[in-house]
Design a protein around this motif. Structure first.
Motif, PDB file in Angstrom:
ATOM      1  N   LYS A 151       5.518  18.370 -13.403  1.00  0.00           N
ATOM      2  CA  LYS A 151       6.891  18.947 -13.991  1.00  0.00           C
ATOM      3  C   LYS A 151       6.823  18.716 -15.410  1.00  0.00           C
ATOM      4  O   LYS A 151       7.421  19.714 -16.073  1.00  0.00           O
ATOM      5  N   GLN A 152       6.212  17.807 -16.025  1.00  0.00           N
ATOM      6  CA  GLN A 152       5.938  17.903 -17.467  1.00  0.00           C
ATOM      7  C   GLN A 152       5.296  19.087 -17.806  1.00  0.00           C
ATOM      8  O   GLN A 152       5.557  19.563 -18.938  1.00  0.00           O
ATOM      9  N   LYS A 153       4.252  19.395 -17.067  1.00  0.00           N
ATOM     10  CA  LYS A 153       3.488  20.817 -17.645  1.00  0.00           C
ATOM     11  C   LYS A 153       4.570  21.873 -17.571  1.00  0.00           C
ATOM     12  O   LYS A 153       4.345  22.756 -18.566  1.00  0.00           O
ATOM     13  N   ASN A 154       5.316  22.024 -16.457  1.00  0.00           N
ATOM     14  CA  ASN A 154       6.255  22.890 -16.349  1.00  0.00           C
ATOM     15  C   ASN A 154       7.426  23.020 -17.689  1.00  0.00           C
ATOM     16  O   ASN A 154       7.745  23.971 -18.038  1.00  0.00           O
ATOM     17  N   ASN A 168       0.920  -1.161  -0.081  1.00  0.00           N
ATOM     18  CA  ASN A 168       0.024  -0.021  -0.047  1.00  0.00           C
ATOM     19  C   ASN A 168       0.891   1.214   0.159  1.00  0.00           C
ATOM     20  O   ASN A 168       0.624   2.271  -0.843  1.00  0.00           O
ATOM     21  N   THR A 169       1.920   1.195   0.769  1.00  0.00           N
ATOM     22  CA  THR A 169       2.949   2.429   0.861  1.00  0.00           C
ATOM     23  C   THR A 169       3.796   2.662  -0.458  1.00  0.00           C
ATOM     24  O   THR A 169       3.772   3.667  -1.116  1.00  0.00           O
ATOM     25  N   LEU A 170       3.946   1.562  -1.046  1.00  0.00           N
ATOM     26  CA  LEU A 170       4.778   1.516  -2.381  1.00  0.00           C
ATOM     27  C   LEU A 170       3.861   2.081  -3.401  1.00  0.00           C
ATOM     28  O   LEU A 170       4.056   2.777  -4.318  1.00  0.00           O
ATOM     29  N   ASP A 171       2.680   1.529  -3.419  1.00  0.00           N
ATOM     30  CA  ASP A 171       1.613   2.179  -4.587  1.00  0.00           C
ATOM     31  C   ASP A 171       1.298   3.682  -4.221  1.00  0.00           C
ATOM     32  O   ASP A 171       1.025   4.452  -5.301  1.00  0.00           O
ATOM     33  N   ALA A 172       1.160   4.017  -3.115  1.00  0.00           N
ATOM     34  CA  ALA A 172       0.788   5.421  -2.764  1.00  0.00           C
ATOM     35  C   ALA A 172       1.967   6.278  -3.299  1.00  0.00           C
ATOM     36  O   ALA A 172       1.756   7.147  -3.799  1.00  0.00           O
ATOM     37  N   ASP A 173       3.323   5.857  -3.068  1.00  0.00           N
ATOM     38  CA  ASP A 173       4.335   6.528  -3.390  1.00  0.00           C
ATOM     39  C   ASP A 173       4.595   6.593  -4.824  1.00  0.00           C
ATOM     40  O   ASP A 173       4.985   7.763  -5.460  1.00  0.00           O
ATOM     41  N   ILE A 174       4.255   5.493  -5.645  1.00  0.00           N
ATOM     42  CA  ILE A 174       4.140   5.650  -7.024  1.00  0.00           C
ATOM     43  C   ILE A 174       3.154   6.406  -7.447  1.00  0.00           C
ATOM     44  O   ILE A 174       3.412   7.210  -8.538  1.00  0.00           O
ATOM     45  N   SER A 175       1.817   6.532  -7.183  1.00  0.00           N
ATOM     46  CA  SER A 175       0.881   7.743  -7.318  1.00  0.00           C
ATOM     47  C   SER A 175       1.535   8.690  -7.180  1.00  0.00           C
ATOM     48  O   SER A 175       1.219   9.847  -7.986  1.00  0.00           O
ATOM     49  N   GLN A 176       2.086   9.305  -6.283  1.00  0.00           N
ATOM     50  CA  GLN A 176       2.520  10.678  -5.509  1.00  0.00           C
ATOM     51  C   GLN A 176       3.473  11.112  -6.802  1.00  0.00           C
ATOM     52  O   GLN A 176       3.606  12.036  -7.257  1.00  0.00           O
ATOM     53  N   LYS A 177       4.575  10.057  -7.014  1.00  0.00           N
ATOM     54  CA  LYS A 177       5.486  10.339  -7.867  1.00  0.00           C
ATOM     55  C   LYS A 177       5.012  10.678  -9.325  1.00  0.00           C
ATOM     56  O   LYS A 177       5.625  11.369 -10.071  1.00  0.00           O
ATOM     57  N   GLU A 178       4.022   9.689  -9.900  1.00  0.00           N
ATOM     58  CA  GLU A 178       3.434   9.987 -10.978  1.00  0.00           C
ATOM     59  C   GLU A 178       2.871  11.328 -11.176  1.00  0.00           C
ATOM     60  O   GLU A 178       2.780  11.752 -12.088  1.00  0.00           O
ATOM     61  N   SER A 179       2.202  11.778 -10.059  1.00  0.00           N
ATOM     62  CA  SER A 179       1.535  12.994  -9.866  1.00  0.00           C
ATOM     63  C   SER A 179       2.502  14.078 -10.252  1.00  0.00           C
ATOM     64  O   SER A 179       2.291  15.135 -10.787  1.00  0.00           O
ATOM     65  N   GLN A 180       3.632  13.974  -9.488  1.00  0.00           N
ATOM     66  CA  GLN A 180       4.672  14.792  -9.442  1.00  0.00           C
ATOM     67  C   GLN A 180       5.332  15.061 -10.660  1.00  0.00           C
ATOM     68  O   GLN A 180       5.529  16.294 -11.218  1.00  0.00           O
ATOM     69  N   ILE A 181       5.443  14.148 -11.327  1.00  0.00           N
ATOM     70  CA  ILE A 181       6.017  13.972 -12.847  1.00  0.00           C
ATOM     71  C   ILE A 181       4.970  14.552 -13.805  1.00  0.00           C
ATOM     72  O   ILE A 181       5.474  15.442 -14.714  1.00  0.00           O
ATOM     73  N   ALA A 182       3.745  14.287 -13.718  1.00  0.00           N
ATOM     74  CA  ALA A 182       2.732  15.105 -14.282  1.00  0.00           C
ATOM     75  C   ALA A 182       2.939  16.638 -14.377  1.00  0.00           C
ATOM     76  O   ALA A 182       2.947  17.380 -15.455  1.00  0.00           O
ATOM     77  N   SER A 222      17.132  20.477 -15.053  1.00  0.00           N
ATOM     78  CA  SER A 222      16.853  19.965 -13.942  1.00  0.00           C
ATOM     79  C   SER A 222      15.306  19.347 -13.819  1.00  0.00           C
ATOM     80  O   SER A 222      15.391  17.878 -13.166  1.00  0.00           O
ATOM     81  N   ASP A 223      14.653  19.649 -14.514  1.00  0.00           N
ATOM     82  CA  ASP A 223      13.202  19.207 -14.412  1.00  0.00           C
ATOM     83  C   ASP A 223      13.058  17.762 -15.060  1.00  0.00           C
ATOM     84  O   ASP A 223      12.846  16.670 -14.676  1.00  0.00           O
ATOM     85  N   MET A 224      13.709  17.709 -15.948  1.00  0.00           N
ATOM     86  CA  MET A 224      14.017  16.439 -17.004  1.00  0.00           C
ATOM     87  C   MET A 224      14.874  15.369 -16.218  1.00  0.00           C
ATOM     88  O   MET A 224      14.469  14.027 -16.161  1.00  0.00           O
ATOM     89  N   ASP A 225      15.792  15.810 -15.508  1.00  0.00           N
ATOM     90  CA  ASP A 225      16.680  14.921 -14.612  1.00  0.00           C
ATOM     91  C   ASP A 225      15.903  14.567 -13.397  1.00  0.00           C
ATOM     92  O   ASP A 225      15.886  13.168 -13.262  1.00  0.00           O
ATOM     93  N   SER A 226      15.097  15.491 -12.778  1.00  0.00           N
ATOM     94  CA  SER A 226      14.358  15.053 -11.526  1.00  0.00           C
ATOM     95  C   SER A 226      13.174  13.745 -12.059  1.00  0.00           C
ATOM     96  O   SER A 226      12.725  12.899 -11.585  1.00  0.00           O
ATOM     97  N   ILE A 227      12.484  14.145 -13.368  1.00  0.00           N
ATOM     98  CA  ILE A 227      11.558  13.028 -14.078  1.00  0.00           C
ATOM     99  C   ILE A 227      12.280  12.001 -14.214  1.00  0.00           C
ATOM    100  O   ILE A 227      11.647  10.855 -13.896  1.00  0.00           O
ATOM    101  N   LYS A 228      13.417  12.001 -14.680  1.00  0.00           N
ATOM    102  CA  LYS A 228      14.251  10.779 -15.014  1.00  0.00           C
ATOM    103  C   LYS A 228      14.415   9.648 -13.702  1.00  0.00           C
ATOM    104  O   LYS A 228      14.480   8.560 -13.474  1.00  0.00           O
ATOM    105  N   ALA A 229      14.823  10.569 -12.563  1.00  0.00           N
ATOM    106  CA  ALA A 229      15.169   9.899 -11.295  1.00  0.00           C
ATOM    107  C   ALA A 229      13.833   9.250 -10.706  1.00  0.00           C
ATOM    108  O   ALA A 229      13.801   8.171 -10.254  1.00  0.00           O
ATOM    109  N   GLN A 230      12.791  10.138 -10.912  1.00  0.00           N
ATOM    110  CA  GLN A 230      11.524   9.724 -10.172  1.00  0.00           C
ATOM    111  C   GLN A 230      11.085   8.521 -11.084  1.00  0.00           C
ATOM    112  O   GLN A 230      10.372   7.576 -10.508  1.00  0.00           O
TER     113      GLN A 230
END
Length: 397
Positions: free
Chosen positions: A108-111, A92-106, A170-178
């Motif tokens: 950053k992708q807009k930026n 559940n924790t991993l699924d929540a973290d994946i969802s959070q990171k996918e939201s952050q990536i979305a 920076s945003d592209m590197d962050s997305i790659k890491a996430q």
């Protein structure tokens, strides 16, 4: 003369026929089976009862072990369930973290998309101005103030462009890491789910094994108890059949001198002088009737046993199974007449022989521990018409 001979011959024939067809009084007519057959059935049932009793004892010990095993299984099942709960929390924790990171990536992708669009417009503007360089812009200044303004503007544009490019990078590197973290988390989730499935299977096996243990305990106990009850009922019928045989036998022995001519009035003497301690009384125990009393005390071994009444010895010596005396070890049985008989079991040795006439109080045997016996004692029985009675009915204590 010839007539007398003929009459004598006729009388002889009549007497012979009378002897042939005269009623036999040796065996009771009501006995469908012989005494030895009944006694053998009784002995076989007693042996089977002992085997079932031993099996029940083993089952009780086995039950205790299996109850301990079940308790261990329950503990193990509880531990596995806790592991399953932890794995579910991890997933559940991993699924929540994946969802959070996918939201952050979305986000950053807009930026990135917005900054990239801005950068494209800047480059397009530069392209439309032709080959104009920063130097041309500076040389076209009208005065020092205009030069300062143009220089400052160039620097601001350059800084903005640089910052914009750095932000994009920076945003592209962050997305790659996430994205890399998401893939790692997805792999962890997959591994956790495999472990979860394994633990669920393990838990199911433990639960099923626990149920099987309990079912086996219940089935074994139920089966043994049913068999024991069945044997007890069969033993009861076998004992009753022998009691009836003796009853019929004593009825047939009236006036035949089976007791040596003595007829008892039931005035019995104590069979073990000086020892009155009763270690086991008359009555039902372990599903069968204990048909006498056990008399014992410290130092009783070898003490003399006396006849409780006068009569004729029916049995003296080792009691074999199938004879009615199996399990008694060295045993003496006396017919006292009047339907009374007594039995003295587990003797160390006997002092009389079968068919011998004895007197009340006469030494007939010595206390021992032979046959089916647990320690030195005298097993004493009184029967009336072959039916065992409580010996204490004839004694006051």
């Amino acid at each position: 003369m010839a007539g007398r001979k003929w009459v004598k011959g006729l009388l002889a024939v009549v007497l012979a026929l009378a002897m042939i067809f005269a009623p036999q009084a040796a065996m009771p007519a009501s006995a469908a089976k012989s005494l030895s057959q009944l006694q053998k059935e009784q002995a076989d049932l007693k042996k089977k009862q002992a085997e079932v009793a031993a099996r029940l004892k083993t089952l009780k010990a086995d039950k205790a072990q299996k109850q301990q095993y079940k308790a261990a299984l329950d503990t193990q099942a509880s531990t596995v369930q806790s592991q399953i709960d932890v794995l579910n929390q991890q997933i559940n924790t991993l699924d929540a973290d994946i969802s959070q990171k996918e939201s952050q990536i979305a986000d950053k992708q807009k930026n990135i998309d917005a900054n990239y669009e801005q950068l494209k417009q800047r480059l397009r503007a530069l392209y439309l101005t032709g080959e104009a360089s920063n130097l041309e812009v500076i040389l076209s200044a009208k005065n020092v103030v205009d030069l300062a303004d143009k220089t400052e503007a160039i620097q601001a544009i350059t800084t903005h462009d640089t910052n914009l490019i750095n932000t994009l990078k920076s945003d592209m590197d962050s997305i790659k890491a996430q994205k890399s973290e998401i893939e790692t988390n997805r792999k962890s989730v997959a591994e956790a789910r495999v472990a979860l499935d394994t633990k669920q299977g393990e838990l199911t096996s433990l639960v099923n094994e626990t149920k099987a243990v309990i079912a086996e305990i219940s089935q074994n106990e139920s089966s043994a108890n049913q068999e024991n009850a069945k044997l007890a009922e069969q033993r009861k019928k076998a004992d009753a059949a022998i009691d009836q045989w003796y009853k019929d036998y004593y009825a047939s022995q009236k006036g035949t001198g089976g007791s040596g001519g003595y007829v008892s009035k039931g005035n019995f003497g104590w069979p073990l002088p000086g020892v009155t301690n009763i270690t086991s009384g008359y009555g039902y125990r372990w599903g069968s009737l204990h048909k006498g009393i056990d008399i014992s005390s410290a130092g009783v071994y070898g003490k003399p046993i006396v006849a409780a009444d006068s009569g004729k010895v029916m049995m003296a010596g080792w009691g074999n199974y199938g004879t009615g005396y199996g399990g008694y070890g060295n045993v003496v049985a006396i017919d006292h007449g009047g339907g009374y008989s007594t039995l003295y079991g587990h003797c160390s040795s006997v002092a009389v022989s079968k068919g011998q006439t004895v007197k009340k109080g006469q030494v007939i045997a010595y206390v021992g521990n032979t046959g089916d016996s647990q320690g030195a004692h005298l097993h004493f029985e009184i029967r009336v018409n072959g039916v065992a009675k409580n010996p204490l009915n004839w004694f006051s204590r």
